[in-house]
Design an enzyme around this catalytic site. Structure first.
Site, PDB file in Angstrom:
ATOM      1  CD  GLU A 109      -3.301  -1.795  -0.090  1.00  8.84           C
ATOM      2  OE1 GLU A 109      -3.060  -0.067  -0.418  1.00  8.84           O
ATOM      3  OE2 GLU A 109      -3.943  -2.262  -0.267  1.00  8.84           O
ATOM      4  CG  ASP A 130      -3.259  -3.770  -7.670  1.00  6.63           C
ATOM      5  OD1 ASP A 130      -4.477  -3.335  -6.749  1.00  6.63           O
ATOM      6  OD2 ASP A 130      -2.080  -3.616  -5.949  1.00  6.63           O
TER       7      ASP A 130
HETATM    8 ZN    ZN Z   1      -2.745  -3.080  -4.203  1.00  6.10          ZN
END
Ligand code: ZN
Ligand code: ADP
Ligand code: MG
Length: 647
Positions: A458, A533
């Site tokens: 993150e 992602d």
């Molecule tokens: Zn991610």
């Protein structure tokens, strides 16, 4: 760890909440019962009645029965204090408080009987004699109970069963009948008007014409104007299509017949078409009226396209709708409204002039609209002084009306759970994340290693978002799982935008790959946490190449149509290019992805101290809010992005 959250995406299913359809009839009597329920209730009632009856019976049976002779003897002895004559029973109260009863002789008075048995008037004088004339009702109840109770029970049972049978019979009879929910114009309680719909200015403008026609049809007919027969409301789920349709009926003060596309085809094959016929029949009887077909894509999908397994049932239902619409006379004053969030799959026949030729697009609300929608939904709620809806609206780009309704409700629930009487700004802000990402899952415990990986992942997203010039600023980072994501980086655009540029897309892709790059840089390995992602980034890169003409190599051509956008009559997934071009697209996409990864890696190594500081802080605190995050950035010499502009 697939938790990189950028602009709230529509796929996250956040529209599940916030529906408050309460059109269903909520009558509570007679209750809906199946056969076994009826039996159970009958048995219960029977037990109850017989219980009462038993009680009632034992009361009578209690005194010991003696012969008249014994009684006479006891009276002579003076041990009886009183006699009560109840019908043919003589109930004797003894001096020692015991009670005995004897059967009286029929057709003769008790004193006579006793005298005949040798009781002298003097002896009798020491006992009081009373005649309990049974009260009429009591008497009859006593007399009739043995017959009536079973009889009543039987009648009750028969009534129950017959209701069942009749219910079933009605269902069979109403087989083809429309299941439309009807709101009459005089139903003031449920009346919805344009006042209840915030935003949607253009849509309301368009619909005003329909309202006008329903109110004064004569004006239009006299001049010879063709009034649209059908209005199609198109828009993302939860943008208020159903609400607007109701509001049109409310504004015009006409009857409103609502049915959902899926109800046409619900139960048995072959009912759809007859339901349509019934529905229109009812509407014509009530004219002026609106017939509203919600989720029309359930029946109105392009015929023969093979999508969703086109079946005869649907085709017939659709045909019937078309036939009914064609059959309208100009003065019939029935307008068909329909709603869909998939206009791309609708049958072209529905869209030709003379049918749903009016199309009203309802967009997701912009910031001002969001503020107005929030205000509508808190109208009946207690608010604290500090509530500022401009800020809430600013933080909720991409929210639909339904999301905002859910948000207002979540905030109220939060405040109530914490035993406060007013909803504060803090409640609204916390609810945004809940509506967007699902509830926090604090119980979902990460192992220390997973926690470390998630934190670096993150932090990678966040640092890249803060460094690249065209990415959105970060509002919050967290490694507490929410919904399906292990952690997330919440970033929101500075301004709302309708257009996005190539530079922004390229930066977005790099940010998406930030988690992946971070894991590689720190641990020399990658995890499955980055898979979401990668999907998001790859899809974006592909769209840039095939839809937006943003690749220099492929050039300014649109090779694919965006799914879900308005492209009438075009099948989804049609490829209109050769295998060779497909190969070139793939090469372009992977080139863009590699370049983005290179940029991500570069940013991470250039800002390693900031990156590590953020990750360490995350491991420690699990959540970093914007202020703290920005202070870390500033401490490491990274410039902050502009404040969100509040217009
Ligand atoms: Zn991610
Ligand atoms: P759709 O039919 O487009 O999926 P609905 O009309 O059912 O959405 O909207 C769901 C709920 O969201 C409504 O009942 C209402 O509470 C809220 N809502 C949506 N749009 C608006 C709006 N523009 N103004 C006020 N409330 C709205
Ligand atoms: Mg709807």
């Amino acid at each position: 760890m697939n938790g990189y959250m950028g602009f709230p995406d529509k796929k996250s299913g956040k529209n599940a909440a916030g529906r408050n359809k309460s059109d269903g009839k909520n009558q509570w009597w007679p209750p809906k019962m199946n056969f076994w329920n009826a039996i159970a209730i009958s048995v219960l009632v029977f037990l109850l009645i017989s219980g009462v009856y038993a009680q009632f019976g034992t009361q009578q049976a209690a005194p010991q029965t003696v012969s008249l002779g014994t009684l006479a003897h006891d009276i002579e002895k003076g041990s009886v204090s009183s006699l009560v004559i109840q019908g043919d029973q003589i109930v004797a109260q003894y001096a020692d408080k015991s009670v005995k009863s004897a059967q009286a002789e029929p057709n003769s008075s008790v004193t006579d009987t006793l005298a005949r048995l040798g009781v002298t008037p003097a002896q009798l004088a020491s006992t009081t004699i009373a005649v309990a004339s049974p009260s009429g009702l009591y008497y009859w109840a006593e007399q009739l109970a043995p017959f009536m109770v079973p009889l009543l029970f039987l009648l009750f049972l028969i009534w129950m069963l017959s209701r069942q049978v009749r219910g079933a019979g009605m269902q069979v009879l109403s087989f083809g009948q429309s299941k439309a929910r009807i709101s009459m114009p005089d139903d003031l309680k449920k009346k919805i008007t344009f006042k209840d719909v915030a935003g949607c200015k253009e849509a309301k403008q368009e619909l005003l014409e329909i309202v006008d026609f329903l109110k004064n049809p004569k004006k239009f007919i006299d001049i010879g104007a063709e009034i649209p027969k059908g209005v199609l409301l198109m828009g993302a789920p939860g943008t208020g299509k159903t609400l607007l349709a109701r509001a049109v009926a409310g504004e015009a003060g006409v009857a409103f017949f609502a049915i959902s596309g899926s109800e046409f085809v619900e139960m048995f094959v072959g009912v759809g078409a007859s339901r349509v016929r019934d529905l229109f029949h009812m509407a014509k009887n009530q004219a002026p009226a609106i017939v509203f077909v919600d989720e029309i894509d359930a029946v109105g999908r392009a015929r023969g396209s093979g999508m969703g397994g086109a079946n005869d049932e649907r085709e017939q239902t659709l045909n019937q709708i078309l036939v009914e619409m064609d059959g309208f006379e100009q003065n019939q004053k029935v307008i068909v409204m329909a709603a869909t969030n998939r206009p791309d799959v609708l049958d072209p026949a529905l869209l030709r002039p003379g049918r749903f030729d009016r199309r009203v697009t309802i967009d997701l609300p912009d910031r001002n609209d969001r503020e107005a929608i929030l205000k509508i939904h808190v109208a009946k709620k207690q608010l604290a002084e500090d509530v500022n809806f401009r800020v809430v609206a600013e933080r909720t780009p991409g929210f639909s009306g339904a999301d905002l309704a859910a948000l207002a409700n979540e905030a109220a629930i939060l405040a109530a759970r914490e035993n406060r009487t007013k909803i504060g700004q803090f409640d609204f802000i916390r609810s945004i994340e809940k509506v967007m990402l699902g509830p926090e899952r604090r119980s979902h415990v990460l192992s220390p290693k997973e926690k470390e990986i998630t934190a670096y992942h993150e932090a990678g997203h966040a640092v890249i978002a803060s460094v690249l010039p065209n990415a959105d600023p970060v509002h919050k980072i967290s490694i507490i799982s929410r919904g399906r994501a292990a952690g997330y980086t919440l970033k929101l655009p500075i301004e709302e935008r309708r257009l996005q540029s190539r530079r922004e897309f390229l930066d977005d892709i790099a940010v998406s790959l930030g988690g992946y790059a971070a894991e590689m840089a720190v641990f020399g390995d990658m995890t499955t946490g980055a898979s979401n992602d990668l999907q998001v980034a790859t899809a974006l890169a592909r769209n840039m190449v095939t839809q937006y003409g943003m690749s220099d190599k492929i050039g300014p051509v649109a090779l694919e149509s965006p799914i879900g956008k308005v492209m009438f009559g075009m099948g989804v997934g049609d490829k209109e290019y050769s295998e060779k071009v497909a190969g070139e697209i793939d090469a372009e996409v992977s080139r863009m992805m590699s370049e983005a990864r290179a940029r991500a890696v570069e940013v991470l190594s250039a800002h390693k101290p900031a990156f590590e500081a953020i990750a360490k802080r995350l491991i420690e605190k699990e959540t970093i809010e914007r202020e703290e995050y920005e202070s870390i950035l500033v401490a490491h010499g990274i410039a902050l992005k502009g404040e969100p502009k509040i217009a």
